[in-house]
Design a protein around this motif. Sequence first.
Motif, mmCIF file in Angstrom:
data_model
loop_
_atom_site.group_PDB
_atom_site.id
_atom_site.type_symbol
_atom_site.label_atom_id
_atom_site.label_comp_id
_atom_site.label_asym_id
_atom_site.label_seq_id
_atom_site.Cartn_x
_atom_site.Cartn_y
_atom_site.Cartn_z
ATOM 1 N N ALA A 48 0.838 -1.196 0.000
ATOM 2 C CA ALA A 48 0.000 0.000 0.000
ATOM 3 C C ALA A 48 0.871 1.242 0.000
ATOM 4 N N GLU A 49 0.308 2.327 -0.517
ATOM 5 C CA GLU A 49 1.002 3.603 -0.533
ATOM 6 C C GLU A 49 -0.022 4.731 -0.429
ATOM 7 N N GLY A 50 0.436 5.852 0.063
ATOM 8 C CA GLY A 50 -0.453 7.002 0.216
ATOM 9 C C GLY A 50 0.342 8.200 0.676
ATOM 10 N N THR A 51 -0.344 9.237 1.116
ATOM 11 C CA THR A 51 0.309 10.464 1.576
ATOM 12 C C THR A 51 -0.329 10.925 2.876
ATOM 13 N N ALA A 52 0.463 11.631 3.647
ATOM 14 C CA ALA A 52 -0.018 12.225 4.890
ATOM 15 C C ALA A 52 0.304 13.709 4.864
ATOM 16 N N THR A 53 -0.587 14.522 5.353
ATOM 17 C CA THR A 53 -0.387 15.963 5.379
ATOM 18 C C THR A 53 0.408 16.340 6.620
ATOM 19 N N VAL A 54 1.629 16.820 6.422
ATOM 20 C CA VAL A 54 2.527 17.178 7.511
ATOM 21 C C VAL A 54 3.020 18.603 7.281
ATOM 22 N N ALA A 55 2.728 19.499 8.200
ATOM 23 C CA ALA A 55 3.173 20.898 8.127
ATOM 24 C C ALA A 55 2.788 21.531 6.795
ATOM 25 N N GLY A 56 1.579 21.244 6.378
ATOM 26 C CA GLY A 56 1.083 21.855 5.156
ATOM 27 C C GLY A 56 1.552 21.191 3.885
ATOM 28 N N GLY A 57 2.350 20.131 3.982
ATOM 29 C CA GLY A 57 2.844 19.449 2.792
ATOM 30 C C GLY A 57 2.452 17.985 2.790
ATOM 31 N N ALA A 58 2.580 17.352 1.625
ATOM 32 C CA ALA A 58 2.242 15.930 1.474
ATOM 33 C C ALA A 58 3.482 15.088 1.735
ATOM 34 N N PHE A 59 3.347 14.142 2.638
ATOM 35 C CA PHE A 59 4.459 13.249 3.006
ATOM 36 C C PHE A 59 4.130 11.847 2.508
ATOM 37 N N PRO A 60 4.934 11.299 1.581
ATOM 38 C CA PRO A 60 4.616 9.969 1.027
ATOM 39 C C PRO A 60 4.839 8.865 2.057
ATOM 40 N N LEU A 61 3.949 7.885 2.047
ATOM 41 C CA LEU A 61 4.022 6.750 2.960
ATOM 42 C C LEU A 61 3.861 5.452 2.174
ATOM 43 N N THR A 62 4.557 4.432 2.609
ATOM 44 C CA THR A 62 4.426 3.100 2.004
ATOM 45 C C THR A 62 4.394 2.054 3.110
ATOM 46 N N SER A 66 4.346 -7.227 5.316
ATOM 47 C CA SER A 66 4.560 -7.593 6.722
ATOM 48 C C SER A 66 4.079 -6.506 7.662
ATOM 49 N N ASP A 67 4.015 -5.237 7.178
ATOM 50 C CA ASP A 67 3.474 -4.156 8.006
ATOM 51 C C ASP A 67 1.957 -4.220 8.064
ATOM 52 N N GLY A 115 -5.926 -8.123 3.426
ATOM 53 C CA GLY A 115 -4.882 -7.106 3.458
ATOM 54 C C GLY A 115 -4.829 -6.247 2.217
ATOM 55 N N ALA A 116 -5.434 -6.713 1.128
ATOM 56 C CA ALA A 116 -5.420 -5.950 -0.122
ATOM 57 C C ALA A 116 -6.212 -4.662 -0.020
ATOM 58 N N SER A 117 -7.093 -4.549 0.951
ATOM 59 C CA SER A 117 -7.905 -3.338 1.120
ATOM 60 C C SER A 117 -7.724 -2.708 2.498
ATOM 61 N N ASP A 118 -6.702 -3.136 3.227
ATOM 62 C CA ASP A 118 -6.469 -2.654 4.585
ATOM 63 C C ASP A 118 -5.548 -1.427 4.542
ATOM 64 N N GLY A 119 -5.989 -0.345 5.165
ATOM 65 C CA GLY A 119 -5.170 0.865 5.208
ATOM 66 C C GLY A 119 -4.736 1.243 6.606
ATOM 67 N N SER A 120 -4.930 0.356 7.581
ATOM 68 C CA SER A 120 -4.608 0.677 8.972
ATOM 69 C C SER A 120 -3.115 0.903 9.185
ATOM 70 N N ALA A 121 -2.269 0.150 8.466
ATOM 71 C CA ALA A 121 -0.822 0.316 8.631
ATOM 72 C C ALA A 121 -0.390 1.713 8.211
ATOM 73 N N LEU A 122 -0.951 2.217 7.109
ATOM 74 C CA LEU A 122 -0.605 3.565 6.662
ATOM 75 C C LEU A 122 -1.224 4.632 7.567
ATOM 76 N N ASP A 123 -2.393 4.352 8.120
ATOM 77 C CA ASP A 123 -2.992 5.295 9.065
ATOM 78 C C ASP A 123 -2.108 5.459 10.294
ATOM 79 N N THR A 136 -5.130 10.488 9.325
ATOM 80 C CA THR A 136 -5.273 9.318 8.451
ATOM 81 C C THR A 136 -4.535 9.571 7.150
ATOM 82 N N VAL A 137 -4.340 8.544 6.396
ATOM 83 C CA VAL A 137 -3.616 8.647 5.145
ATOM 84 C C VAL A 137 -4.542 9.138 4.038
ATOM 85 N N ASP A 138 -3.988 9.906 3.110
ATOM 86 C CA ASP A 138 -4.734 10.397 1.961
ATOM 87 C C ASP A 138 -4.246 9.688 0.692
ATOM 88 N N ALA A 139 -5.090 9.655 -0.309
ATOM 89 C CA ALA A 139 -4.754 9.075 -1.614
ATOM 90 C C ALA A 139 -4.230 7.637 -1.460
#
Length: 213
Positions: A48-62, A66-67, A115-123, A136-139
Amino acid sequence: MEYVTAVPHPRTPAAGPARAGRRSLAVALLCGALGAAVALLATRQEWAEGTATVAGGAFPLTAKGSDVTGVPAALAIVGLAALVAVFAVRRAGRFAVAAVLALSGAGTVAAALVGASDGSALDDQAAKAAGDTSATVDALSHTAWPYVAAVGGALLLLAGLLALRYGRLWPAMSGRYERDGTPRPRRRPQTVDPDRPEDLWKAIDRGEDPTSA
């Protein structure tokens, strides 16, 4: 005129089951080993991958498989162990181990699809990155690796089903060293010539008392 009656070859009736046993054994070993390897490899890849809003900017997350969930990898290892254990047991024990193999494959498939639809690890990662437990994670998007893990689980499941169906035809681990209660023939002590030192030393090496002869 004499009529010759065709006599079936004595090995003909057993040829079919023996051939089926060899083929199913080869397929089960291939599917089991390949399925476990695929499932383990897939859990180490990005799911999974997504972004988090940190200090007004988008922070990529993967997040790796195993996560997201550790179930597919654990069940793949259990299935691989069960595949090996199938040859160490017989009858009811073999049936039970084959059932464990099949259930491990089915569980791997189910866990991978969940796990194919689980976003808790990125959250969780988004909450840590933003310093806010409610973040929570965006995109959010997922890769194809969870489905690859599910394919590996399906191969394990197939190996288990083959073991359940044809396991009774498969060879078992040699019972050469097994204790079955049958008395072993006692070895007669070899004659020791007291005038030959080499015979005395050989008797001592065998744990015998050369002076008792």
